[in-house]
Scaffold this motif. Structure first.
Motif, PDB file in Angstrom:
ATOM      1  N   ASN A  80      28.679  24.184  17.919  1.00  0.00           N
ATOM      2  CA  ASN A  80      29.558  23.012  17.818  1.00  0.00           C
ATOM      3  C   ASN A  80      29.602  22.583  16.369  1.00  0.00           C
ATOM      4  N   LYS A  81      30.761  22.219  15.899  1.00  0.00           N
ATOM      5  CA  LYS A  81      30.860  21.740  14.523  1.00  0.00           C
ATOM      6  C   LYS A  81      31.993  20.726  14.449  1.00  0.00           C
ATOM      7  N   PHE A  82      31.906  19.862  13.447  1.00  0.00           N
ATOM      8  CA  PHE A  82      32.960  18.863  13.278  1.00  0.00           C
ATOM      9  C   PHE A  82      34.079  19.447  12.426  1.00  0.00           C
ATOM     10  N   ASN A  83      34.893  20.278  13.052  1.00  0.00           N
ATOM     11  CA  ASN A  83      36.110  20.686  12.366  1.00  0.00           C
ATOM     12  C   ASN A  83      37.161  19.596  12.629  1.00  0.00           C
ATOM     13  N   ARG A  84      38.319  19.773  12.036  1.00  0.00           N
ATOM     14  CA  ARG A  84      39.335  18.710  12.172  1.00  0.00           C
ATOM     15  C   ARG A  84      39.644  18.414  13.635  1.00  0.00           C
ATOM     16  N   GLN A  85      39.731  19.499  14.412  1.00  0.00           N
ATOM     17  CA  GLN A  85      40.104  19.321  15.810  1.00  0.00           C
ATOM     18  C   GLN A  85      39.054  18.513  16.578  1.00  0.00           C
ATOM     19  N   THR A  86      37.783  18.832  16.352  1.00  0.00           N
ATOM     20  CA  THR A  86      36.715  18.109  17.049  1.00  0.00           C
ATOM     21  C   THR A  86      36.749  16.626  16.657  1.00  0.00           C
ATOM     22  N   LEU A  87      36.976  16.364  15.384  1.00  0.00           N
ATOM     23  CA  LEU A  87      37.028  14.965  14.932  1.00  0.00           C
ATOM     24  C   LEU A  87      38.212  14.240  15.590  1.00  0.00           C
ATOM     25  N   ASP A  88      39.341  14.947  15.703  1.00  0.00           N
ATOM     26  CA  ASP A  88      40.516  14.336  16.355  1.00  0.00           C
ATOM     27  C   ASP A  88      40.217  14.024  17.821  1.00  0.00           C
ATOM     28  N   GLU A  89      39.573  14.997  18.469  1.00  0.00           N
ATOM     29  CA  GLU A  89      39.253  14.768  19.888  1.00  0.00           C
ATOM     30  C   GLU A  89      38.242  13.641  20.037  1.00  0.00           C
ATOM     31  N   LEU A  90      37.293  13.563  19.107  1.00  0.00           N
ATOM     32  CA  LEU A  90      36.287  12.500  19.180  1.00  0.00           C
ATOM     33  C   LEU A  90      36.967  11.128  19.072  1.00  0.00           C
ATOM     34  N   ARG A  91      37.979  11.067  18.230  1.00  0.00           N
ATOM     35  CA  ARG A  91      38.731   9.805  18.071  1.00  0.00           C
ATOM     36  C   ARG A  91      39.355   9.403  19.413  1.00  0.00           C
ATOM     37  N   GLU A  92      39.969  10.382  20.072  1.00  0.00           N
ATOM     38  CA  GLU A  92      40.615  10.097  21.365  1.00  0.00           C
ATOM     39  C   GLU A  92      39.586   9.668  22.411  1.00  0.00           C
ATOM     40  N   VAL A  93      38.456  10.384  22.429  1.00  0.00           N
ATOM     41  CA  VAL A  93      37.421  10.086  23.430  1.00  0.00           C
ATOM     42  C   VAL A  93      36.864   8.678  23.211  1.00  0.00           C
ATOM     43  N   LEU A  94      36.595   8.342  21.960  1.00  0.00           N
ATOM     44  CA  LEU A  94      35.985   7.025  21.697  1.00  0.00           C
ATOM     45  C   LEU A  94      36.954   5.900  22.072  1.00  0.00           C
ATOM     46  N   ALA A  95      38.236   6.152  21.850  1.00  0.00           N
ATOM     47  CA  ALA A  95      39.229   5.141  22.239  1.00  0.00           C
ATOM     48  C   ALA A  95      39.212   4.986  23.766  1.00  0.00           C
ATOM     49  N   LEU A  96      39.104   6.123  24.440  1.00  0.00           N
ATOM     50  CA  LEU A  96      39.072   6.115  25.908  1.00  0.00           C
ATOM     51  C   LEU A  96      37.837   5.357  26.413  1.00  0.00           C
ATOM     52  N   VAL A  97      36.700   5.647  25.797  1.00  0.00           N
ATOM     53  CA  VAL A  97      35.451   4.997  26.211  1.00  0.00           C
ATOM     54  C   VAL A  97      35.543   3.487  25.961  1.00  0.00           C
ATOM     55  N   ALA A  98      36.062   3.141  24.781  1.00  0.00           N
ATOM     56  CA  ALA A  98      36.129   1.710  24.418  1.00  0.00           C
ATOM     57  C   ALA A  98      36.990   0.935  25.411  1.00  0.00           C
ATOM     58  N   GLY A  99      38.025   1.597  25.946  1.00  0.00           N
ATOM     59  CA  GLY A  99      38.928   0.913  26.871  1.00  0.00           C
ATOM     60  C   GLY A  99      38.516   1.072  28.330  1.00  0.00           C
ATOM     61  N   SER A 100      37.348   1.669  28.575  1.00  0.00           N
ATOM     62  CA  SER A 100      36.944   1.946  29.952  1.00  0.00           C
ATOM     63  C   SER A 100      35.899   0.940  30.433  1.00  0.00           C
ATOM     64  N   ASP A 101      35.492   1.087  31.692  1.00  0.00           N
ATOM     65  CA  ASP A 101      34.421   0.215  32.200  1.00  0.00           C
ATOM     66  C   ASP A 101      33.100   0.971  32.275  1.00  0.00           C
ATOM     67  N   LEU A 102      32.980   2.064  31.468  1.00  0.00           N
ATOM     68  CA  LEU A 102      31.718   2.816  31.471  1.00  0.00           C
ATOM     69  C   LEU A 102      30.574   1.890  31.058  1.00  0.00           C
ATOM     70  N   ARG A 103      29.375   2.108  31.650  1.00  0.00           N
ATOM     71  CA  ARG A 103      28.233   1.233  31.373  1.00  0.00           C
ATOM     72  C   ARG A 103      27.385   1.738  30.215  1.00  0.00           C
ATOM     73  N   GLY A 104      27.572   2.982  29.857  1.00  0.00           N
ATOM     74  CA  GLY A 104      26.788   3.570  28.767  1.00  0.00           C
ATOM     75  C   GLY A 104      27.356   4.939  28.457  1.00  0.00           C
ATOM     76  N   LEU A 105      26.882   5.552  27.378  1.00  0.00           N
ATOM     77  CA  LEU A 105      27.418   6.870  27.008  1.00  0.00           C
ATOM     78  C   LEU A 105      26.273   7.811  26.623  1.00  0.00           C
ATOM     79  N   LEU A 106      26.246   8.978  27.280  1.00  0.00           N
ATOM     80  CA  LEU A 106      25.287  10.029  26.939  1.00  0.00           C
ATOM     81  C   LEU A 106      26.048  11.125  26.206  1.00  0.00           C
ATOM     82  N   CYS A 107      25.452  11.664  25.154  1.00  0.00           N
ATOM     83  CA  CYS A 107      26.138  12.706  24.389  1.00  0.00           C
ATOM     84  C   CYS A 107      25.258  13.939  24.345  1.00  0.00           C
ATOM     85  N   SER A 108      25.789  15.086  24.758  1.00  0.00           N
ATOM     86  CA  SER A 108      24.992  16.310  24.733  1.00  0.00           C
ATOM     87  C   SER A 108      25.869  17.506  24.390  1.00  0.00           C
ATOM     88  N   SER A 109      25.241  18.671  24.353  1.00  0.00           N
ATOM     89  CA  SER A 109      25.962  19.891  23.997  1.00  0.00           C
ATOM     90  C   SER A 109      25.823  20.914  25.115  1.00  0.00           C
TER      91      SER A 109
END
Ligand code: T1G
Length: 712
Positions: free
Chosen positions: A29-58
């Motif tokens: 896994n590496k932070f290429n442009r695409q991964t960074l773009d997807e991370l932006r989308e995911v974080l926006a999704l999480v911020a607007g969700s009712d998730l209670r917490g976030l686990l990050c793994s590979s």
């Protein structure tokens, strides 16, 4: 909830989100442009969700290997404003993660390096398995962390450890990470997810503790406390280590000295400024260039090796330093070796060499006594051809004389299976010429190891005119199995590395002829970055070996490597000085208490050199560097033009791995390119009277005129 090329987000039953990094088509896994773009989308999704917490793994064996270094070369050519904008965007992304309104946990199993570790530092908690490896390798690339690592690490971890991790660039084990406060707990791999969920539940039950941690990470570290003290300790260590051509460690330390005392927001801006100035340095371009060159080389090697078969059983002919070293290397990697010599004394010396090398591995704790004994038992010394009927590959390492090698090779060819490959460890003699008396020239090639075999990573695999693709592929596979880095090159006297080294020695001989002091030449070249200057190197190589090899090179390239004067190396050799092996060459050598040879000035050698000079003359360090480096670089260009080596990347890697060309300069072609091809040709023209070694090729001039480059 989200499923794209690099990231997946799922909602667990407990209402906790699980973000998984799994970049398609990549082993890491590496932070290429695409991964960074997807991370932006995911974080926006999480911020607007009712998730209670976030686990990050590979989903891969490692966590995240950092930013995508393959994208750096083009990124680092961007103007400061654009590069700063890229960093600011990525920093903002990690700050968004750090500020999510829910607890966040990184579950680290495997490597979390550079940007990968910076990601972990932006989550509230870090749980890791014993397989975790954490660190900031950025200084090794001539840069500094750029995704907030210099800001978060000193505020999250033990400050002194953070500063030391960032400045050293070293990787750390999970245990080290735990004691440095880089992770919160060590967890069994099977329990990682479960422990992460528990950590989130705990944070939700004690929100004030969880929030307090976040607050502390935004502040400045109070002046006079650990922040400044931590930096002072690391500064002392850095100064004690002496001058470093790589500016990154010193500059990142300066950054930390300033930024620990300001708010996190201000520190982030300072990090960007430091990153941009380092990313624009020549050293970063060289080190990043070498990473990419290494990647390209490894891809080619894999492709070659896939078409061949690594040897299970090998034989070495000639039990000298090289033969003994090759036998040791094979035995260490679990391969059985027949080691043949014509004299018992030779075999004894070869076994002693292998035994000593294995003993050193035991001393260093890398092998147990039992493992060393097992390895030694894999080497079978022999005075005849017993065992040769079962070998897959024979490495010939007898005396460097064409007629002797030809006779030995023709004889051994009759002793091995028809499928076996013969490889010569010659350092200069043409493989096509050595193949002449053979019945099966297709199964013959060069396999040139460098001295000392255990330490030098490069093996040149040389294709003679008759060598089959299959032989080359299997020899590459064997070199790989021996733990070496093979580069496939075409045949010519000296192949790639020695063909380039000998013009450098030619330049050295001319400098001495023209009145230079060998000590001044060594000092200038060592200051340039070489591990040892040419006089010292010649002493290590052996003046007898060098004189002999020079004769082979002169015969192969008489137009430019046949000199009309007698070199100082020749004079010294004729007066009985063989270099380190005889205790005297350009310098004098005496063993210290630990048996290591100490180099000393040798007035006799200097007097001998002076007696051959018309007049002594002082050269500036720059004059010496120009006169030494021009023939080396031009011969590298010729090797590329003649197809001796396929690509500029392989040529530069060959010099770094085979000769110890200073890494921070990136190899001969990168060094040439940095000066500008036109400026380089102009410099060569100014020195044209020194002879054809200094004459640029027509293609180089054309490239200079067209503004072309060697490296993309
Ligand atoms: N970028 C691009 N490619 C990478 C990569 C990276 N960061 N890391 C690995 N690869 C490729 C590697 O070249 C190889 O490619 C393949 O992945 C498998 O690697 C902003 C500035 C992670 C310990 O310096 O140290 O983050 O050969 O065979 O032995 O602050 O790779 O398949 O074509 O080496 O298991 C900092 C470099 C970046 C880490 C894995 N990170 N990588 O070792 O596998 S700067 C690094 C490694 C940064 C931010 C900054 C090792 C590894 P190919 P591999 P491995």
């Amino acid at each position: 909830m989200y499923h794209a090329n690099a990231l997946r987000l799922t909602r667990l039953e407990s209402g906790i989100g699980h973000l998984v990094f799994d970049l398609a088509g990549s082993p890491v896994n590496k932070f290429n442009r695409q991964t960074l773009d997807e991370l932006r989308e995911v974080l926006a999704l999480v911020a607007g969700s009712d998730l209670r917490g976030l686990l990050c793994s590979s989903a891969k064996s490692g966590f995240i290997a950092g930013a995508d270094i393959a994208e750096f070369s083009s990124q680092f050519r961007l103007p400061a404003s654009e590069l700063s904008a890229w960093l600011a965007q990525s920093q903002a992304l990690f700050s968004t993660l750090a500020a999510l309104p829910i607890p966040t946990v990184s579950l680290i199993d495997g490597q979390a390096l550079g940007g990968g570790f910076e990601f972990c530092l932006a989550t509230d908690y870090r749980l890791a398995t014993r397989a975790a490896v954490l660190g900031f390798p950025e200084v090794g690339l001539g840069i500094c962390p750029g995704f907030g690592g210099t800001v978060r690490a000193p505020r999250v971890m033990d400050t002194q450890a953070a500063v030391s991790w960032i400045v050293s660039g070293q990787s750390h084990t999970a245990d080290e990470a735990l004691s440095a406060g880089a992770i919160d707990a060590l967890v069994d791999a099977q329990l990682l997810l479960e422990s992460g969920i528990e950590q989130i539940e705990q944070a939700l039950q004690q929100p004030e503790v969880w929030q307090q941690g976040r607050h502390a990470r935004q502040a400045a570290l109070t002046p006079g406390d650990t922040g400044a003290a931590a930096c002072a300790g690391v500064r002392a260590a850095l100064q004690a280590a002496g001058a470093n051509p790589n500016p990154a460690p010193a500059l990142v330390l300066q950054l930390l000295e300033r930024s620990v005392a300001v708010s996190a927001a201000e520190a982030l801006a300072q990090e960007i400024a430091c990153f941009v100035s380092l990313a624009h340095s020549d050293v970063a371009a060289s080190l990043v260039g070498l990473f990419v060159a290494d990647q390209q080389l490894r891809q080619k090697t894999r492709a070659w090796a896939a078409r061949g078969k690594a040897a299970d059983r090998i034989a070495v002919l000639g039990a000298g330093i090289m033969g003994g070293g090759i036998a040791y290397q094979a035995a260490l990697k679990g391969i059985d070796v027949q080691m043949k010599d014509i004299a018992q004394a030779g075999l004894d010396a070869g076994m002693k060499e292998a035994q000593q090398l294995l003993g050193r591995q035991v001393q260093k704790g890398r092998l147990s006594h039992a493992q060393a004994a097992e390895a030694l038992a894999r080497i079978h010394p022999t005075l005849d051809y017993s065992g040769f009927a079962e070998v897959d590959l024979v490495v010939e390492a007898v005396v460097e004389k064409q007629a002797v090698k030809q006779a030995v090779l023709a004889e051994v060819e009759r002793q091995v299976p028809a499928t076996a490959i013969l490889a010569s460890n010659t350092s200069t003699i043409s493989i096509t010429a050595l193949a002449q008396p053979l019945q099966r020239p297709a199964q013959f090639c060069g396999m040139h190891f460098f001295n000392p075999v255990p330490l030098m990573p490069l093996v040149e695999v040389i294709r003679g005119e008759g060598s089959s693709e299959q032989s080359i592929a299997s020899t590459v596979a064997t070199a790989q199995r021996l733990g070496k880095t093979p580069i496939v090159v075409r045949d010519c006297p000296g192949f790639l590395v020695n063909r380039i080294l000998f013009p450098y020695f030619g330049a050295f001989a001319m400098l001495l002829r023209d009145g230079a002091d060998p000590r001044a030449i060594d000092a200038a070249m060592e200051a340039f970055g070489w591990p040892m200057g040419p006089a010292w190197l010649l002493d290590v190589v052996g003046l007898d070996t060098a004189v002999h090899a020079q004769a082979v090179m002169a015969q192969g390239f008489p137009d430019r490597m046949q000199y009309d004067f007698t070199s100082a190396t020749q004079w010294l050799f004729e007066s009985g000085r063989l270099g380190q092996k005889s205790g005297a060459g350009f310098y004098r050598y005496t063993p210290d208490a630990a048996g290591r040879l100490q180099k000393q000035v040798d007035e006799q050698a200097l007097a001998l050199i002076r007696s051959q000079q018309k007049a002594s003359r002082d050269f500036t360090a720059q004059e010496i560097v120009d006169r030494m480096m021009l023939p080396l670089c031009l011969e590298t260009v010729r090797c590329l033009e003649d197809g001796i080596v396929d690509t500029a990347a392989e040529a530069d890697m060959g010099l770094v791995l085979g000769l110890g060309f200073p890494r921070f300069r990136g190899g001969a072609l990168r060094y040439l390119e940095r000066q500008g091809l036109a400026a380089f040709c102009a410099l060569a023209d100014a020195l044209a009277a020194l002879g054809p070694l200094y004459h640029p090729t027509a293609t180089l001039r054309a490239m200079a005129a067209a503004g072309a480059r060697f490296h993309a």
